[in-house]
Design a protein around this motif. Structure first.
Motif, PDB file in Angstrom:
ATOM      1  N   GLU A 291       0.826  -1.214   0.000  1.00  0.00           N
ATOM      2  CA  GLU A 291       0.000   0.000   0.000  1.00  0.00           C
ATOM      3  C   GLU A 291       0.861   1.266   0.000  1.00  0.00           C
ATOM      4  O   GLU A 291       0.797   2.116   0.872  1.00  0.00           O
ATOM      5  CB  GLU A 291      -0.961  -0.013   1.187  1.00  0.00           C
ATOM      6  N   HIS A 292       1.673   1.388  -1.039  1.00  0.00           N
ATOM      7  CA  HIS A 292       2.637   2.484  -1.124  1.00  0.00           C
ATOM      8  C   HIS A 292       1.982   3.861  -1.230  1.00  0.00           C
ATOM      9  O   HIS A 292       2.538   4.848  -0.758  1.00  0.00           O
ATOM     10  CB  HIS A 292       3.567   2.259  -2.311  1.00  0.00           C
ATOM     11  N   PHE A 293       0.844   3.934  -1.884  1.00  0.00           N
ATOM     12  CA  PHE A 293       0.111   5.209  -1.959  1.00  0.00           C
ATOM     13  C   PHE A 293      -0.126   5.742  -0.550  1.00  0.00           C
ATOM     14  O   PHE A 293       0.093   6.930  -0.270  1.00  0.00           O
ATOM     15  CB  PHE A 293      -1.224   4.963  -2.676  1.00  0.00           C
ATOM     16  N   LEU A 294      -0.560   4.884   0.345  1.00  0.00           N
ATOM     17  CA  LEU A 294      -0.890   5.285   1.709  1.00  0.00           C
ATOM     18  C   LEU A 294       0.353   5.751   2.463  1.00  0.00           C
ATOM     19  O   LEU A 294       0.306   6.742   3.207  1.00  0.00           O
ATOM     20  CB  LEU A 294      -1.543   4.119   2.441  1.00  0.00           C
ATOM     21  N   TYR A 346     -10.489   5.702  -1.798  1.00  0.00           N
ATOM     22  CA  TYR A 346     -10.346   4.479  -1.002  1.00  0.00           C
ATOM     23  C   TYR A 346      -9.486   4.730   0.238  1.00  0.00           C
ATOM     24  O   TYR A 346      -9.826   4.318   1.351  1.00  0.00           O
ATOM     25  CB  TYR A 346      -9.725   3.388  -1.872  1.00  0.00           C
ATOM     26  N   PHE A 347      -8.359   5.422   0.042  1.00  0.00           N
ATOM     27  CA  PHE A 347      -7.382   5.552   1.115  1.00  0.00           C
ATOM     28  C   PHE A 347      -7.645   6.701   2.080  1.00  0.00           C
ATOM     29  O   PHE A 347      -7.150   6.694   3.204  1.00  0.00           O
ATOM     30  CB  PHE A 347      -5.970   5.721   0.534  1.00  0.00           C
ATOM     31  N   LYS A 348      -8.387   7.716   1.655  1.00  0.00           N
ATOM     32  CA  LYS A 348      -8.560   8.897   2.491  1.00  0.00           C
ATOM     33  C   LYS A 348      -9.105   8.564   3.880  1.00  0.00           C
ATOM     34  O   LYS A 348      -8.545   9.006   4.895  1.00  0.00           O
ATOM     35  CB  LYS A 348      -9.466   9.903   1.794  1.00  0.00           C
ATOM     36  N   PRO A 349     -10.182   7.788   4.011  1.00  0.00           N
ATOM     37  CA  PRO A 349     -10.652   7.475   5.362  1.00  0.00           C
ATOM     38  C   PRO A 349      -9.664   6.637   6.162  1.00  0.00           C
ATOM     39  O   PRO A 349      -9.582   6.774   7.391  1.00  0.00           O
ATOM     40  CB  PRO A 349     -11.966   6.715   5.116  1.00  0.00           C
ATOM     41  N   ILE A 350      -8.899   5.784   5.482  1.00  0.00           N
ATOM     42  CA  ILE A 350      -7.881   4.991   6.177  1.00  0.00           C
ATOM     43  C   ILE A 350      -6.786   5.909   6.705  1.00  0.00           C
ATOM     44  O   ILE A 350      -6.346   5.795   7.859  1.00  0.00           O
ATOM     45  CB  ILE A 350      -7.288   3.926   5.233  1.00  0.00           C
ATOM     46  N   ALA A 351      -6.327   6.837   5.865  1.00  0.00           N
ATOM     47  CA  ALA A 351      -5.298   7.788   6.281  1.00  0.00           C
ATOM     48  C   ALA A 351      -5.795   8.665   7.413  1.00  0.00           C
ATOM     49  O   ALA A 351      -5.064   8.920   8.396  1.00  0.00           O
ATOM     50  CB  ALA A 351      -4.866   8.641   5.104  1.00  0.00           C
ATOM     51  N   ALA A 356      -5.351  10.250  13.006  1.00  0.00           N
ATOM     52  CA  ALA A 356      -6.059  10.610  14.239  1.00  0.00           C
ATOM     53  C   ALA A 356      -5.665   9.718  15.413  1.00  0.00           C
ATOM     54  O   ALA A 356      -5.890  10.080  16.575  1.00  0.00           O
ATOM     55  CB  ALA A 356      -7.570  10.519  14.016  1.00  0.00           C
ATOM     56  N   ASN A 357      -5.056   8.569  15.125  1.00  0.00           N
ATOM     57  CA  ASN A 357      -4.697   7.607  16.181  1.00  0.00           C
ATOM     58  C   ASN A 357      -3.272   7.093  15.982  1.00  0.00           C
ATOM     59  O   ASN A 357      -3.057   5.897  15.786  1.00  0.00           O
ATOM     60  CB  ASN A 357      -5.681   6.437  16.176  1.00  0.00           C
ATOM     61  N   PRO A 358      -2.284   7.975  16.011  1.00  0.00           N
ATOM     62  CA  PRO A 358      -0.914   7.562  15.689  1.00  0.00           C
ATOM     63  C   PRO A 358      -0.363   6.464  16.586  1.00  0.00           C
ATOM     64  O   PRO A 358       0.452   5.650  16.136  1.00  0.00           O
ATOM     65  CB  PRO A 358      -0.111   8.860  15.822  1.00  0.00           C
ATOM     66  N   SER A 359      -0.786   6.418  17.835  1.00  0.00           N
ATOM     67  CA  SER A 359      -0.221   5.428  18.754  1.00  0.00           C
ATOM     68  C   SER A 359      -0.533   3.998  18.334  1.00  0.00           C
ATOM     69  O   SER A 359       0.180   3.064  18.711  1.00  0.00           O
ATOM     70  CB  SER A 359      -0.736   5.676  20.169  1.00  0.00           C
ATOM     71  N   LYS A 360      -1.586   3.801  17.525  1.00  0.00           N
ATOM     72  CA  LYS A 360      -1.947   2.467  17.067  1.00  0.00           C
ATOM     73  C   LYS A 360      -0.987   1.962  15.986  1.00  0.00           C
ATOM     74  O   LYS A 360      -0.886   0.761  15.762  1.00  0.00           O
ATOM     75  CB  LYS A 360      -3.375   2.475  16.510  1.00  0.00           C
ATOM     76  N   TYR A 361      -0.288   2.867  15.330  1.00  0.00           N
ATOM     77  CA  TYR A 361       0.520   2.500  14.166  1.00  0.00           C
ATOM     78  C   TYR A 361       2.013   2.761  14.351  1.00  0.00           C
ATOM     79  O   TYR A 361       2.825   2.288  13.563  1.00  0.00           O
ATOM     80  CB  TYR A 361       0.012   3.262  12.937  1.00  0.00           C
ATOM     81  N   LEU A 362       2.362   3.469  15.411  1.00  0.00           N
ATOM     82  CA  LEU A 362       3.743   3.918  15.603  1.00  0.00           C
ATOM     83  C   LEU A 362       4.439   3.082  16.665  1.00  0.00           C
ATOM     84  O   LEU A 362       3.937   2.908  17.780  1.00  0.00           O
ATOM     85  CB  LEU A 362       3.743   5.388  16.012  1.00  0.00           C
ATOM     86  N   THR A 363       5.601   2.560  16.307  1.00  0.00           N
ATOM     87  CA  THR A 363       6.503   1.949  17.279  1.00  0.00           C
ATOM     88  C   THR A 363       7.613   2.950  17.541  1.00  0.00           C
ATOM     89  O   THR A 363       8.475   3.182  16.691  1.00  0.00           O
ATOM     90  CB  THR A 363       7.104   0.642  16.734  1.00  0.00           C
TER      91      THR A 363
END
Length: 366
Positions: A291-294, A346-351, A356-363
């Protein structure tokens, strides 16, 4: 921080999406040199201007062109963002270094970059950091030693990408099967591809212990990749499967099957239009999309938020996720991939959810 960051990145990196024929990048040009385009969003006045850049390794390969579309979409979504994108026509590390250095001079508010030659960028990254330019790595982590200047990677778990590809392929490999799977790697040594191969081999070996692997250099350019795969298929006509961790393998193997009339078991990564048609037509068992676009969208959005909203740029590894594409969802993905606008819808709501919730995706490192 960087050693721990790098340990996380060992399973959170990625390569590979939309073929040159289907790219809307304004960087593409017939001369094969370099290109650049400025994208200024046209929203309401009063927004703080953010001069940003996205530098990537080639305009001819689908993964990089997908990233370019994502970067432009993010810039267009934020009033006041001026985006300059640039890339060599073909993979050319020294030329990309020049483009990166020019970008850090012209786009002081932030530069996101993806490269297949990270070791060449050590000094330029450190110099940009000393000048106070915010920097974000996309897909591939910077060279060891660049930790102080480039503290954020937007990537994937590439070991998991390999495992997902194995899970999709093993459905077509009966228990007790013995033989060899060919793995063609188009950029040998690139960590993101090696990690995909690692995850794939480990998962296949666990599920089908009688299978061995032959890994070879499949070459980067589309022509060389096709010729290399053609030679390997002729030399190993009875291989169990033919697999590539990058974006060109499924393209080459789809064309080889169409021309030869022989059906092969094929799996790869990324969503080149030819590869997608290969899934649709039954020539490719599965594609795993990083998902490189994202990823590029998130990178530019974060740089813009730092300048315009005063938000601190995160540090660590931001895992945007991946997607398995096979016969069950190919029609939906073909519809998504038909245009840049369809991708953004497609990607806008995912982005938006990830931002809005960076802690879910950031290590984060420490």
């Amino acid at each position: 921080m960087w050693n721990r960051w790098r340990a996380a990145a060992a399973v959170v990196l990625a390569v590979g999406v939309v073929g040159a024929a289907g790219c809307g990048s304004s960087n593409d040009n017939s001369s094969g040199s370099t290109g650049g385009a400025s994208t200024s969003s046209s929203g309401g006045g009063g927004a703080k201007t953010a001069n940003l850049a996205f530098v990537y390794p080639t305009t001819e390969t689908n993964f990089a062109q997908e990233m370019a579309m994502g970067a432009k979409a993010a810039a267009a979504d934020r009033p006041g963002v001026n985006l300059k994108e640039s890339a060599p026509a073909n993979v050319d590390g020294p030329k990309e270094v020049q483009l990166f250095q020019a970008a850090t001079r012209a786009s002081k508010d932030g530069v996101a970059m993806m490269t297949l030659t990270p070791d060449l960028f050590l000094r330029p990254i450190l110099q940009a950091g000393q000048q106070g330019v915010p920097l974000v790595a996309v897909d591939v982590p910077p060279a060891k030693g660049a930790e102080s200047a480039m503290r954020l990677l937007i990537g994937n778990s590439n070991v998991e990408i390999g495992q997902q590809l194995a899970a999709a392929m093993v459905k077509k490999i009966p228990e007790g099967t013995k033989g060899t799977i060919l793995i063609g790697t188009d950029t040998p040594g690139l960590p993101v591809l090696e990690q995909r191969n690692q995850g794939f081999r480990e998962a296949i070996s666990k599920a089908r212990p009688g299978i061995k692997f032959m890994v070879f250099d499949a070459k980067q350019s589309p022509t060389d990749n096709y010729n290399t795969w053609s030679a390997q298929v002729k030399a190993h006509p009875d291989a169990i499967a033919y697999v590539g961790p990058g974006s060109q393998a499924a393209v080459s193997l789809t064309r080889i099957q169409k021309q030869s009339g022989k059906k092969l078991l094929v799996g790869a990564c990324d969503l080149d239009p030819v590869a997608l048609e290969g899934v649709k037509d039954g020539y490719v068992q599965a594609l795993i999309s990083p998902e490189h676009f994202l990823k590029a969208y998130i990178a530019i959005a974060l740089l813009a938020a730092q300048k315009q909203d005063g938000k601190k740029l995160p540090e660590g590894v931001w895992n945007t996720g991946e997607l398995t594409v096979d016969s069950t969802n190919i029609d939906k993905i073909l519809e998504r991939q038909k245009s840049s606008a369809a991708r953004e819808a497609y990607f806008k709501p995912i982005a938006d959810e990830q931002l809005a919730n960076p802690s879910k995706y950031l290590t984060a490192g420490s």
